[in-house]
Enzyme design. Structure first.
Site, PDB file in Angstrom:
ATOM      1  N   HIS A 167       0.865  -1.180   0.000  1.00 47.70           N
ATOM      2  CA  HIS A 167       0.000   0.000   0.000  1.00 47.70           C
ATOM      3  C   HIS A 167       0.906   1.236   0.000  1.00 47.70           C
ATOM      4  O   HIS A 167       1.429   1.640   1.040  1.00 47.70           O
ATOM      5  CB  HIS A 167      -0.881   0.026   1.247  1.00 47.70           C
ATOM      6  CG  HIS A 167      -1.908  -1.059   1.299  1.00 47.70           C
ATOM      7  ND1 HIS A 167      -2.939  -1.149   0.397  1.00 47.70           N
ATOM      8  CD2 HIS A 167      -2.075  -2.103   2.152  1.00 47.70           C
ATOM      9  CE1 HIS A 167      -3.702  -2.191   0.697  1.00 47.70           C
ATOM     10  NE2 HIS A 167      -3.197  -2.788   1.751  1.00 47.70           N
ATOM     11  N   VAL A 168       1.093   1.824  -1.146  1.00 50.71           N
ATOM     12  CA  VAL A 168       1.965   3.001  -1.241  1.00 50.71           C
ATOM     13  C   VAL A 168       1.567   3.804  -2.470  1.00 50.71           C
ATOM     14  O   VAL A 168       1.180   3.241  -3.505  1.00 50.71           O
ATOM     15  CB  VAL A 168       3.458   2.579  -1.315  1.00 50.71           C
ATOM     16  CG1 VAL A 168       3.769   1.820  -2.596  1.00 50.71           C
ATOM     17  CG2 VAL A 168       4.377   3.794  -1.163  1.00 50.71           C
TER      18      VAL A 168
END
Length: 406
Positions: free
Chosen positions: A161-162
């Site tokens: 998640h980035v």
């Protein structure tokens, strides 16, 4: 009888004759030695000339002369280099560097579970980050992460998640990106109820996930949250999907045209595919076509009963739809999210059309008919194991003012 051997004349004659014979023998030996030296010299020159001609043929024809190949075949294929040299390097597929910067509550846990099976099956390196609550990075954190990603043995697929990372900005080779998004309101509702009540895996698991959440917040009616404009149900917290594609620039966090257009440009330039969760099977089929060395047989695995046993208790509990009035307000607040979602949906359908896949009839981007169908349209994926908090950059101070209305 006379003894001639004792005659002085005879002795002198014999001595002179022996000397002449030795002289002739020495001359012959000298001549033979000179003759051998010239022959050796000519042989060496001929060998050198042959070697030069062979090298010339090798370079002109892009390979060794046929006669040398025939000689090697006659002597045998194995050479010292073959037996004792370094191993032949593995031929890497293209692309061999893939990043899945997964968007929260958009079916990423389903895809990661599939990738774990596929990585073992197809022998690529899957690196799944355990960091779920840090999507925005400082410049130094970006560089460190990109360098770490670049050192993963290829072929690899990195998932976390980035928000989008621009490798070329730091003169690092840019990997190929893939992602999946979802109808923005459906994504918001899934996260809203999951944070409060978890899923069917455990009656009390939501208390473990969000122990700091007070009962007033946990049982806050979603219609009240939307209509009275609580922070969790208003911007900038609703501006969630676009920053994953816009990038790490501070302006990417601000709802507006700049972030929206930059996100679209990044999708066009850096993402091999961005699918929509509502058509997950088609997304998997396209991934299988575009990245066969990663996703070959993914649909077969996805449809197998064994796979679904891994996550059949992950549906969000107590999830229900807001009123039409609340949905209309939410839709207006998420206009940039829907602009981006419609853009991705159109791009996805265009890609399907190019390879001959038919798309189901979709509503116009200008008509929010989803307000009547939203509860039925999206296939519910396996929920995230550790969903990142949407309010990840919300400090303790913000965590305590969630009830304060603007």
């Amino acid at each position: 009888m006379k003894n001639y051997s004792s005659s002085p004349r005879l002795n002198n004659h014999s001595a002179s004759h022996g000397t002449d014979r030795n002289s002739r023998k020495g001359f012959l030996l000298s001549a033979l030695g000179l003759r051998f030296s010239l022959r050796d010299y000519a042989f060496c020159m001929a060998t050198l000339l042959l070697f030069c001609l062979g090298s010339l043929f090798y370079q002109l024809n892009g390979g060794p002369p046929k006669v040398l190949l025939e000689i090697r075949q006659y002597l045998g294929e194995s050479t010292f280099v073959d037996d004792h040299g370094p191993p032949t390097p593995r031929e890497l597929p293209f692309p061999s560097q893939v990043i899945y910067n997964r968007v929260g509550k958009c079916g990423s846990r389903t895809v990661v579970l599939l990738l774990r099976i596929l990585a073992e099956k197809h022998q690529f390196n899957l690196v799944s980050s355990d960091i779920h609550n840090k999507t925005r990075l400082t410049k130094h954190e970006q560089v460190d992460l990109m360098r770490n990603i670049s050192t993963i043995p290829q072929p690899f697929l990195y998932t976390r998640h980035v928000h989008f990372l621009n490798f070329t900005r730091f003169r690092i080779e840019q990997p190929v990106y893939i992602n999946i998004i979802r109808d923005p309101i459906n994504r918001f509702l899934s996260n809203y109820f999951f944070r409060r009540f978890g899923d069917w895996r455990g009656e009390q698991n939501h208390l473990i996930r969000t122990p700091q959440m007070k009962d007033d917040e946990r049982y806050l009616d979603i219609n009240v949250c939307i209509m009275e404009n609580y922070p969790e149900c208003s911007n900038p917290r609703l501006f969630y999907i676009v920053p994953y594609f816009c990038g790490q620039h501070p302006q990417c966090r601000e709802p507006g045209v700049w972030a929206l257009e930059r996100a679209k440009q990044n999708v066009i330039e850096n993402f091999l595919l961005v699918g929509i969760l509502e058509e997950l099977e088609d997304v998997l089929l396209l991934l299988e076509r575009l990245l066969p060395h990663y996703f070959s047989d993914v649909l077969t695995i996805y449809k197998s009963p064994t796979f679904w046993k891994m996550g059949n208790l992950t549906g969000t509990v107590k999830k229900h739809m807001p009123t039409i009035e609340a949905l209309q307000v939410l839709y207006q607040r998420m206009k940039y999210e829907y602009d981006f979602y419609n853009f991705i949906r159109d791009q996805f359908h265009l890609t399907k059309k190019k390879i001959g896949l038919k798309s189901a009839s979709q509503n116009s981007a200008h008509e929010p008919d989803f307000l009547r169908e939203l509860a039925l349209r999206t296939h519910e994926p396996l929920e995230e194991e550790d969903e990142e908090e949407e309010e990840e950059d919300m400090g303790q101070e913000d965590a305590n003012i969630w009830l304060v209305q603007p």
